[in-house]
Design an enzyme around this catalytic site. Structure first.
Site, short mmCIF file in Angstrom:
data_model
loop_
_atom_site.label_atom_id
_atom_site.label_comp_id
_atom_site.label_asym_id
_atom_site.label_seq_id
_atom_site.Cartn_x
_atom_site.Cartn_y
_atom_site.Cartn_z
N LYS A 137 -10.05 -8.83 -37.68
CA LYS A 137 -8.99 -8.64 -38.14
C LYS A 137 -7.88 -9.09 -37.10
O LYS A 137 -8.09 -9.21 -35.78
CB LYS A 137 -8.83 -7.07 -38.08
CG LYS A 137 -7.51 -6.62 -38.52
CD LYS A 137 -7.54 -4.97 -38.84
CE LYS A 137 -7.23 -4.09 -37.71
NZ LYS A 137 -6.13 -4.31 -36.85
N GLU A 139 -3.42 -9.02 -36.31
CA GLU A 139 -2.14 -8.47 -36.78
C GLU A 139 -0.98 -9.64 -37.00
O GLU A 139 -1.16 -10.57 -36.23
CB GLU A 139 -1.57 -7.80 -35.59
CG GLU A 139 -2.43 -6.46 -35.30
CD GLU A 139 -1.82 -5.49 -34.14
OE1 GLU A 139 -0.40 -5.68 -33.85
OE2 GLU A 139 -2.43 -4.71 -33.57
N GLU A 205 -0.16 -0.38 -41.81
CA GLU A 205 -0.06 0.84 -40.77
C GLU A 205 1.31 1.22 -40.72
O GLU A 205 2.39 0.53 -40.64
CB GLU A 205 -0.39 0.17 -39.36
CG GLU A 205 -0.11 1.22 -38.38
CD GLU A 205 -0.99 1.22 -37.13
OE1 GLU A 205 -1.57 0.01 -37.04
OE2 GLU A 205 -0.68 2.00 -36.22
O1 KIV Z 1 -7.17 -0.94 -33.32
C1 KIV Z 1 -7.38 -0.13 -34.48
O2 KIV Z 1 -7.90 0.85 -34.32
C2 KIV Z 1 -6.57 -0.55 -35.67
C3 KIV Z 1 -6.46 0.41 -36.68
C4 KIV Z 1 -5.14 1.49 -36.31
C5 KIV Z 1 -6.32 -0.11 -37.97
O3 KIV Z 1 -6.09 -1.83 -35.61
#
Ligand code: KIV
Length: 292
Positions: A137, A139, A205
């Site tokens: 994942k 950002e 988010e």
């Molecule tokens: O790091 C994390 O826990 C996240 C969540 C807020 C989705 O990215």
């Protein structure tokens, strides 16, 4: 009628007993199965940072995220910016030892992907090789589309993360939810850009209900909400927040347990018993054996 209830009424909800039964029999979650849940039964996602928490979460969750929030909830950092590749890999390996069926996604930490698609590929492939997780994942919205495309066309499934982006806290001036209507179009454009670039799902988010609804309707990949209302295709919470193991409780967190009180109680009782020499008793003591 409020905006929230008007929007929520459109959501399909299946029989909860049937859903639980399906979880008990669930197959190993893959990226195509995950993406195929768009608009279907809500996707259950949680973070985990240790093998044993992962084992418990795996019993219910469709996806386990090894998120960079581990910097705050495990390592006591003030934000996520100090998290390194080594942190992510070590916790990713632990989680992979506990997870069996859930899709495991590992976050790319600040500084590991922004510079160029090539740097992102080098770090993402290292995360996948060294942990055995399925996806990463990262950002970013439209500005990260080139990187998402580079990774996803080279065998690395990418979950995007838009709306409130904790790694942007210094430029944003803190953790700021997206609530102003004049910010909405940019977030919807981000969602479309990451989908077009090949992201298989997107975390949304800290956004207003109406925006969560617009984003979810704008894309054909699942939206996973955190502080983004029931309008998303699934939900994620940080495990430590949810079980009451982290002192700060943002508005969007619901505490389903109070582990801090349970742990404090256990530590207090243990300490009292040690001081009184009431622990250990015979039950917790080895007896000598005759040597053979
Ligand atoms: O790091 C994390 O826990 C996240 C969540 C807020 C989705 O990215």
């Amino acid at each position: 009628m409020s905006t929230t209830s008007t929007i929520s009424k459109k959501l399909a909800v299946s029989d909860p007993d049937q859903i639980s039964e399906n979880y008990a029999k669930k197959k190993k979650m893959t990226v195509p199965l995950f993406t195929g849940r768009k608009g279907g039964d809500p996707l259950v996602c949680l973070t985990a940072y240790t093998a044993h928490v992962a084992r418990l979460v795996d019993e219910q969750a469709d996806m386990i995220l090894v998120g960079d929030s581990l910097g705050m909830v495990i390592h006591g950092m003030p934000n996520t910016l100090g998290v390194t590749m080594e942190h992510m890999i070590m916790h990713g390996q632990a989680v992979m030892r506990g997870a069996e069926k859930a899709l495991v996604v590992v976050d790319m930490p600040f500084g590991s992907f922004e510079e160029s698609p090539e740097v992102a590929f080098r770090n993402a492939s290292r995360i996948i090789k060294e942990t055995g997780c399925t996806a990463v994942k990262l950002e970013g919205g439209a500005e990260m589309a080139g990187t998402i495309e580079y990774l996803s066309t080279r065998g690395i499934p990418v979950m995007a993360h838009i709306g409130l982006m904790p790694q942007q806290m210094n430029t944003a001036g803190g953790f700021k939810a997206v609530r102003e209507q004049d910010q909405f179009d940019a977030v919807v454009s981000d969602a479309k850009a990451v989908e077009a670039a090949g992201a298989f799902s997107v975390v949304v988010e800290g956004v207003a209900v109406r925006l969560a609804n617009e984003v979810t309707n704008a894309v054909s990949i699942p939206t996973i909400g955190i502080g983004a209302s029931v309008e998303c295709d699934g939900q994620i919470l940080v495990f430590e927040d949810m079980v009451g193991l982290f002192p700060r409780v943002p508005t969007f967190v619901k505490r389903y347990g109070n582990m801090e009180d349970m742990m404090r109680d256990a530590i207090t009782r243990y300490s009292e018993e040690v001081r009184k020499r009431a622990f250990p008793t015979d039950e917790h003591t080895y007896k000598a054996k005759e040597s053979s």
